[in-house]
Design a protein around this motif. Structure first.
Motif, mmCIF file in Angstrom:
data_model
loop_
_atom_site.group_PDB
_atom_site.id
_atom_site.type_symbol
_atom_site.label_atom_id
_atom_site.label_comp_id
_atom_site.label_asym_id
_atom_site.label_seq_id
_atom_site.Cartn_x
_atom_site.Cartn_y
_atom_site.Cartn_z
ATOM 1 N N VAL A 147 0.838 -1.190 0.000
ATOM 2 C CA VAL A 147 0.000 0.000 0.000
ATOM 3 C C VAL A 147 0.877 1.245 0.000
ATOM 4 C CG1 VAL A 147 -1.643 1.326 1.407
ATOM 5 C CG2 VAL A 147 -1.953 -1.131 1.118
ATOM 6 N N ASP A 148 0.491 2.232 -0.778
ATOM 7 C CA ASP A 148 1.209 3.502 -0.801
ATOM 8 C C ASP A 148 1.095 4.176 0.560
ATOM 9 O OD1 ASP A 148 2.510 5.778 -2.211
ATOM 10 O OD2 ASP A 148 0.608 6.763 -1.778
ATOM 11 N N ALA A 149 2.238 4.520 1.150
ATOM 12 C CA ALA A 149 2.253 5.050 2.511
ATOM 13 C C ALA A 149 1.600 6.424 2.610
ATOM 14 C CB ALA A 149 3.687 5.124 3.030
ATOM 15 N N ALA A 150 1.601 7.199 1.533
ATOM 16 C CA ALA A 150 1.040 8.548 1.576
ATOM 17 C C ALA A 150 -0.475 8.540 1.429
ATOM 18 C CB ALA A 150 1.665 9.418 0.489
ATOM 19 N N SER A 151 -0.983 7.747 0.493
ATOM 20 C CA SER A 151 -2.407 7.793 0.168
ATOM 21 C C SER A 151 -3.215 6.630 0.718
ATOM 22 C CB SER A 151 -2.581 7.830 -1.355
ATOM 23 O OG SER A 151 -2.043 6.653 -1.943
ATOM 24 N N GLY A 152 -2.551 5.506 1.072
ATOM 25 C CA GLY A 152 -3.278 4.329 1.532
ATOM 26 C C GLY A 152 -3.877 3.513 0.404
ATOM 27 N N LEU A 153 -3.445 3.752 -0.841
ATOM 28 C CA LEU A 153 -3.974 3.036 -2.000
ATOM 29 C C LEU A 153 -3.116 1.807 -2.305
ATOM 30 C CD1 LEU A 153 -4.711 6.137 -4.240
ATOM 31 C CD2 LEU A 153 -6.340 4.861 -2.834
ATOM 32 N N VAL A 154 -3.761 0.742 -2.746
ATOM 33 C CA VAL A 154 -3.083 -0.531 -3.000
ATOM 34 C C VAL A 154 -2.394 -0.492 -4.358
ATOM 35 C CG1 VAL A 154 -3.400 -3.017 -3.270
ATOM 36 C CG2 VAL A 154 -4.780 -1.753 -1.610
ATOM 37 N N HIS A 155 -1.114 -0.861 -4.403
ATOM 38 C CA HIS A 155 -0.414 -0.910 -5.684
ATOM 39 C C HIS A 155 0.029 -2.317 -6.066
ATOM 40 C CE1 HIS A 155 3.491 -1.341 -3.694
ATOM 41 N NE2 HIS A 155 3.268 -0.254 -2.974
ATOM 42 N N SER A 156 -0.042 -3.291 -5.162
ATOM 43 C CA SER A 156 0.344 -4.657 -5.516
ATOM 44 C C SER A 156 -0.445 -5.646 -4.668
ATOM 45 C CB SER A 156 1.847 -4.875 -5.338
ATOM 46 O OG SER A 156 2.257 -4.512 -4.030
ATOM 47 N N VAL A 157 -0.800 -6.779 -5.289
ATOM 48 C CA VAL A 157 -1.595 -7.818 -4.634
ATOM 49 C C VAL A 157 -0.976 -9.177 -4.940
ATOM 50 C CG1 VAL A 157 -3.874 -8.861 -4.385
ATOM 51 C CG2 VAL A 157 -3.689 -6.423 -4.954
ATOM 52 N N VAL A 158 -0.749 -9.973 -3.915
ATOM 53 C CA VAL A 158 -0.221 -11.340 -4.074
ATOM 54 C C VAL A 158 -1.052 -12.250 -3.176
ATOM 55 C CG1 VAL A 158 1.774 -12.862 -3.870
ATOM 56 C CG2 VAL A 158 2.110 -10.462 -4.504
ATOM 57 N N SER A 159 -1.507 -13.367 -3.723
ATOM 58 C CA SER A 159 -2.306 -14.322 -2.945
ATOM 59 C C SER A 159 -1.570 -15.648 -2.845
ATOM 60 C CB SER A 159 -3.676 -14.528 -3.580
ATOM 61 O OG SER A 159 -4.413 -13.317 -3.584
ATOM 62 N N THR A 160 -1.626 -16.248 -1.660
ATOM 63 C CA THR A 160 -0.969 -17.532 -1.415
ATOM 64 C C THR A 160 -1.865 -18.364 -0.509
ATOM 65 O OG1 THR A 160 0.178 -16.787 0.586
ATOM 66 C CG2 THR A 160 1.294 -16.406 -1.522
ATOM 67 N N ALA A 161 -1.443 -19.591 -0.256
ATOM 68 C CA ALA A 161 -2.095 -20.378 0.784
ATOM 69 C C ALA A 161 -1.883 -19.692 2.134
ATOM 70 C CB ALA A 161 -1.525 -21.790 0.806
ATOM 71 N N LEU A 215 -11.068 -1.456 -7.507
ATOM 72 C CA LEU A 215 -12.318 -0.740 -7.246
ATOM 73 C C LEU A 215 -12.289 -0.051 -5.883
ATOM 74 C CD1 LEU A 215 -14.822 -3.405 -8.630
ATOM 75 C CD2 LEU A 215 -13.997 -1.331 -9.763
ATOM 76 N N ALA A 216 -11.596 -0.663 -4.908
ATOM 77 C CA ALA A 216 -11.459 -0.029 -3.596
ATOM 78 C C ALA A 216 -10.638 1.257 -3.707
ATOM 79 C CB ALA A 216 -10.798 -0.996 -2.608
ATOM 80 N N ASN A 217 -9.596 1.250 -4.546
ATOM 81 C CA ASN A 217 -8.822 2.469 -4.761
ATOM 82 C C ASN A 217 -9.709 3.584 -5.313
ATOM 83 O OD1 ASN A 217 -6.502 1.260 -3.867
ATOM 84 N ND2 ASN A 217 -5.524 1.110 -5.867
ATOM 85 N N LEU A 218 -10.572 3.236 -6.280
ATOM 86 C CA LEU A 218 -11.481 4.230 -6.841
ATOM 87 C C LEU A 218 -12.449 4.741 -5.783
ATOM 88 C CD1 LEU A 218 -12.281 2.559 -10.278
ATOM 89 C CD2 LEU A 218 -10.882 4.585 -9.889
ATOM 90 N N TRP A 219 -12.919 3.839 -4.937
ATOM 91 C CA TRP A 219 -13.856 4.241 -3.889
ATOM 92 C C TRP A 219 -13.196 5.199 -2.903
ATOM 93 C CZ3 TRP A 219 -18.572 4.856 -2.392
ATOM 94 C CH2 TRP A 219 -18.895 4.933 -1.037
ATOM 95 N N MET A 220 -11.933 4.949 -2.577
ATOM 96 C CA MET A 220 -11.248 5.796 -1.588
ATOM 97 C C MET A 220 -10.934 7.193 -2.121
ATOM 98 S SD MET A 220 -8.724 3.272 0.594
ATOM 99 C CE MET A 220 -8.014 2.366 -0.778
ATOM 100 N N VAL A 221 -10.842 7.338 -3.449
ATOM 101 C CA VAL A 221 -10.505 8.657 -4.008
ATOM 102 C C VAL A 221 -11.711 9.330 -4.657
ATOM 103 C CG1 VAL A 221 -8.124 7.929 -4.425
ATOM 104 C CG2 VAL A 221 -9.809 7.753 -6.283
ATOM 105 N N ARG A 222 -12.919 8.808 -4.431
ATOM 106 C CA ARG A 222 -14.084 9.324 -5.140
ATOM 107 C C ARG A 222 -14.336 10.802 -4.864
ATOM 108 N NH1 ARG A 222 -15.529 7.033 -0.527
ATOM 109 N NH2 ARG A 222 -17.323 7.801 0.668
ATOM 110 N N GLU A 223 -13.969 11.290 -3.667
ATOM 111 C CA GLU A 223 -14.202 12.699 -3.346
ATOM 112 C C GLU A 223 -13.042 13.572 -3.817
ATOM 113 O OE1 GLU A 223 -14.971 12.893 0.801
ATOM 114 O OE2 GLU A 223 -16.922 11.880 0.657
ATOM 115 N N ARG A 224 -11.825 13.018 -3.747
ATOM 116 C CA ARG A 224 -10.657 13.797 -4.198
ATOM 117 C C ARG A 224 -10.568 13.834 -5.725
ATOM 118 N NH1 ARG A 224 -5.891 10.885 -1.075
ATOM 119 N NH2 ARG A 224 -7.386 9.158 -1.102
ATOM 120 N N CYS A 225 -10.965 12.731 -6.365
ATOM 121 C CA CYS A 225 -10.937 12.647 -7.829
ATOM 122 C C CYS A 225 -12.298 12.174 -8.307
ATOM 123 C CB CYS A 225 -9.860 11.673 -8.298
ATOM 124 S SG CYS A 225 -8.195 12.099 -7.747
#
Length: 332
Positions: A193-207, A318-328
């Motif tokens: 997650v970006d430390a400044a904005s709290g937006l996700v930039h990478s996702v990895v899934s494992t067991a 989609l969560a990133n878009l939701w978090m910036v809906r008011e700023r952008c």
């Protein structure tokens, strides 16, 4: 003006008029209005268009418009709907039809098989990963997402542990893991997650039993000045991938060690430093809250890690878009 699936003006039935001109909008309608203005529709359509089905010269039933299918797919993600239930909701729910651009009187409604095939098309071409990158690139251009720091964290997504199914066995790609005094069965979702904005930039899934340190190299972009992590990331600087890393590591102290800090100036200073780290790391919990509490992804939807990872990637975009809906208000 919104267009119907055939490209003409969207016709409203009696129930649609009632809800369109109602004095009070429902929470669902307000949410859809906000996402209508926030989702970058044109870039999303441009990603899918090259692989979407074309009308056949041999005839047959023409495919549904791409934008209609994309809107239906996003409705599935936001409201945690299966393919059969999505079809039923399009029949029953006027605001869903309006959002998708479907005229109940004149247009066909995609059946569950059509909805399933579109989802498989996105999975086969890994469109979710491209959508996440497109969203983040747009946000970086707007100055919302920076590259100076990354917060690392992970969460466990439960999977059905019962063997009462056709195969008589659990999903072989899922695994059990103990957290505290409780055992969980499922997968682990690791994010950067970006430390400044709290937006996700990478996702990895494992067991679920895969340690967070094993996926840390895949969750940083390499341009960080500082990396934050909870106590599960202690020792990250000793890993081969981070030996030449120039970023400052701000990893949390183990909770047990923090509780026994001495009541001295040095001990109180260390405690304040831990509190400052925790204040920054709190941002990483917001995307998890959105996908679990708001989008309803509390349990895995599919068998296997890959398909669930693609769904999670789409949800975080989609969560990133939701978090910036008011700023952008519009990222298009």
């Amino acid at each position: 003006m919104r267009l119907a699936a055939d490209g003409g003006p969207l016709q409203l039935g009696f129930t649609d008029y009632e809800q369109t001109y109602a004095k009070k909008k429902t929470r669902r309608q307000r949410f859809l209005d906000e996402m209508e203005a926030t989702v970058p529709w044109d870039p999303f359509l441009a990603l899918i268009s090259p692989v979407y089905h074309r009308p056949s010269a041999k005839g047959g039933r023409p495919p549904f418009p791409l934008e209609v299918m994309l809107r239906i797919h996003l409705l599935q993600q936001w409201f945690t709907l299966s393919d059969p239930l999505m079809e039923e909701m399009l029949i029953d729910t006027p605001c869903f039809r309006r959002f998708a651009g479907i005229d109940m009187v004149e247009d066909r409604i995609p059946d569950e098989t059509t909805i399933l095939n579109f989802r498989h098309l996105l999975e086969e071409n890994r469109i979710a990963e491209q959508i996440l990158e497109t969203v983040n690139q747009s946000l970086r251009e707007k100055g919302v997402m920076l590259k100076e720091g990354t917060i690392l964290d992970a969460t466990i997504i439960n999977a059905p542990s019962s063997t009462k199914n056709k195969t008589g066995e659990r999903d072989p790609e899922m695994h059990s893991v103990a957290k505290g005094n409780q055992w969980f069965f499922g997968m682990r979702c690791h994010i950067g997650v970006d430390a400044a904005s709290g937006l996700v930039h990478s996702v990895v899934s494992t067991a679920a039993n895969v340690h967070e340190l094993n996926t840390a190299p895949d969750r940083v972009h390499g341009e960080e000045r500082v990396i934050y992590g909870d106590s599960g990331h202690i020792g990250i600087e000793k890993r081969e991938a981070f030996k030449d890393c120039e970023a400052e590591m701000r990893i949390a102290m183990k909770p047990g060690q923090r509780r026994v800090l001495p009541d001295t100036p040095e001990g109180r200073l260390l405690d304040l430093m831990e509190a400052a780290k925790a204040h920054v790391r709190a941002k990483v919990e917001h995307p998890f809250r959105i996908i679990k509490c708001q989008f309803g992804f509390r349990k895995v939807f599919y068998r296997g890690i890959r398909k669930n990872n693609l769904k999670l990637t789409m949800l975080f975009a989609l969560a990133n878009l939701w978090m910036v809906r008011e700023r952008c208000p519009s990222t298009a």
